[in-house]
Design a protein around this motif. Structure first.
Motif, PDB file in Angstrom:
ATOM      1  N   ARG A 161       0.836  -1.204   0.000  1.00 23.87           N
ATOM      2  CA  ARG A 161       0.000   0.000   0.000  1.00 23.87           C
ATOM      3  C   ARG A 161       0.867   1.249   0.000  1.00 23.87           C
ATOM      4  NH1 ARG A 161      -4.551   1.687   4.543  1.00 23.87           N
ATOM      5  NH2 ARG A 161      -5.275   3.562   3.470  1.00 23.87           N
ATOM      6  N   LEU A 210       0.930   4.079  -2.943  1.00 27.70           N
ATOM      7  CA  LEU A 210       0.625   5.488  -2.679  1.00 27.70           C
ATOM      8  C   LEU A 210       1.786   6.401  -3.050  1.00 27.70           C
ATOM      9  CD1 LEU A 210      -1.332   5.287   0.711  1.00 27.70           C
ATOM     10  CD2 LEU A 210      -2.244   5.699  -1.560  1.00 27.70           C
ATOM     11  N   LEU A 265      -4.185  12.428  -3.680  1.00 31.11           N
ATOM     12  CA  LEU A 265      -4.628  11.378  -2.754  1.00 31.11           C
ATOM     13  C   LEU A 265      -5.797  11.893  -1.938  1.00 31.11           C
ATOM     14  CD1 LEU A 265      -1.158  10.184  -1.419  1.00 31.11           C
ATOM     15  CD2 LEU A 265      -2.474   9.204  -3.280  1.00 31.11           C
ATOM     16  N   SER A 266      -6.669  10.969  -1.540  1.00 33.98           N
ATOM     17  CA  SER A 266      -7.778  11.359  -0.671  1.00 33.98           C
ATOM     18  C   SER A 266      -7.222  11.691   0.708  1.00 33.98           C
ATOM     19  CB  SER A 266      -8.796  10.225  -0.571  1.00 33.98           C
ATOM     20  OG  SER A 266      -8.241   9.134   0.140  1.00 33.98           O
ATOM     21  N   GLU A 273      -8.002  10.484   3.554  1.00 35.52           N
ATOM     22  CA  GLU A 273      -7.721   9.267   4.338  1.00 35.52           C
ATOM     23  C   GLU A 273      -6.388   8.649   3.918  1.00 35.52           C
ATOM     24  OE1 GLU A 273      -9.544   4.818   4.493  1.00 35.52           O
ATOM     25  OE2 GLU A 273     -11.008   6.449   4.519  1.00 35.52           O
ATOM     26  N   GLU A 274      -6.180   8.552   2.613  1.00 42.06           N
ATOM     27  CA  GLU A 274      -4.923   7.975   2.113  1.00 42.06           C
ATOM     28  C   GLU A 274      -3.743   8.838   2.510  1.00 42.06           C
ATOM     29  OE1 GLU A 274      -5.887   7.819  -2.020  1.00 42.06           O
ATOM     30  OE2 GLU A 274      -6.535   5.723  -1.920  1.00 42.06           O
ATOM     31  N   GLN A 275      -3.900  10.167   2.421  1.00 42.47           N
ATOM     32  CA  GLN A 275      -2.812  11.079   2.782  1.00 42.47           C
ATOM     33  C   GLN A 275      -2.484  10.964   4.265  1.00 42.47           C
ATOM     34  OE1 GLN A 275      -1.113  13.066   0.516  1.00 42.47           O
ATOM     35  NE2 GLN A 275       0.288  13.393   2.231  1.00 42.47           N
ATOM     36  N   TRP A 311      -2.958   8.327   6.203  1.00 40.17           N
ATOM     37  CA  TRP A 311      -2.285   7.039   6.439  1.00 40.17           C
ATOM     38  C   TRP A 311      -0.829   7.113   5.993  1.00 40.17           C
ATOM     39  CZ3 TRP A 311       0.227   3.323   3.571  1.00 40.17           C
ATOM     40  CH2 TRP A 311       0.466   2.109   4.207  1.00 40.17           C
TER      41      TRP A 311
END
Length: 172
Positions: free
Chosen positions: A112, A116, A126-127, A129-131, A133
């Protein structure tokens, strides 16, 4: 067929005297009173009397109601009638503590994280949430590297920073 034995005057011997209307009424009232007091007292189903129990039974209280004790669903869901769902309690396992070396290797080999970082290098957004994480993971990697005493060469960082700046300036 045999005839009943007749008495001295030609009347049947066992014929009883007729009762008067008052006697009949009184007998009916007596029967009604006896019948009225037959059965259990009111409320005996909800509050049963505790009778003398046998020595072998102990203090076990038995439900006096007869019939099925199975719960009945109050809302009909059509053709699907199922038993009540019981929640399965999963035992909470303690988190396995990895050594810092193992955790660092696991984080660096994360698919993951690689995906990313590749998306970020390609300029994709990136969304949130992704950012979040990604930031947490990179911060954790920095902490683990400090714990282990791994320092990236300052020169390599400076070169990397210059390449990043050059890429940013060229892109704009």
């Amino acid at each position: 067929m045999k005839q009943p034995v007749r008495g001295a005057h030609g009347k049947p011997a066992n014929k009883a005297k007729r009762k008067t209307r008052e006697e009949l009424n009184q007998a009916a009232r007596d029967r009604k009173r006896d019948k009225k007091h037959r059965g259990n007292a009111s409320g005996s189903r909800a509050n049963p009397d505790v009778s003398v129990s046998k020595a072998g039974q102990g203090n076990k209280s038995k439900d006096p109601r007869i019939g099925s004790k199975k719960p009945v669903p109050l809302v009909a869901d059509g053709a699907t009638v199922s038993a009540p769902v019981k929640k399965v309690v999963k035992p909470v396992a303690a988190k396995v503590r990895l050594s810092p070396e193992e955790e660092l290797a696991q984080l660096e080999n994360s698919e993951r994280l690689d995906a990313l970082l590749d998306r970020m290098e390609n300029g994709d957004t990136l969304s949130a949430e992704e950012q979040a994480w990604l930031d947490e993971t990179l911060d954790r990697i920095d902490e683990l590297m400090e714990q282990l005493g791994i320092n990236m060469d300052d020169e390599a960082e400076d070169e990397q920073a210059e390449e990043d700046m050059y890429r940013l300036l060229k892109g704009n």
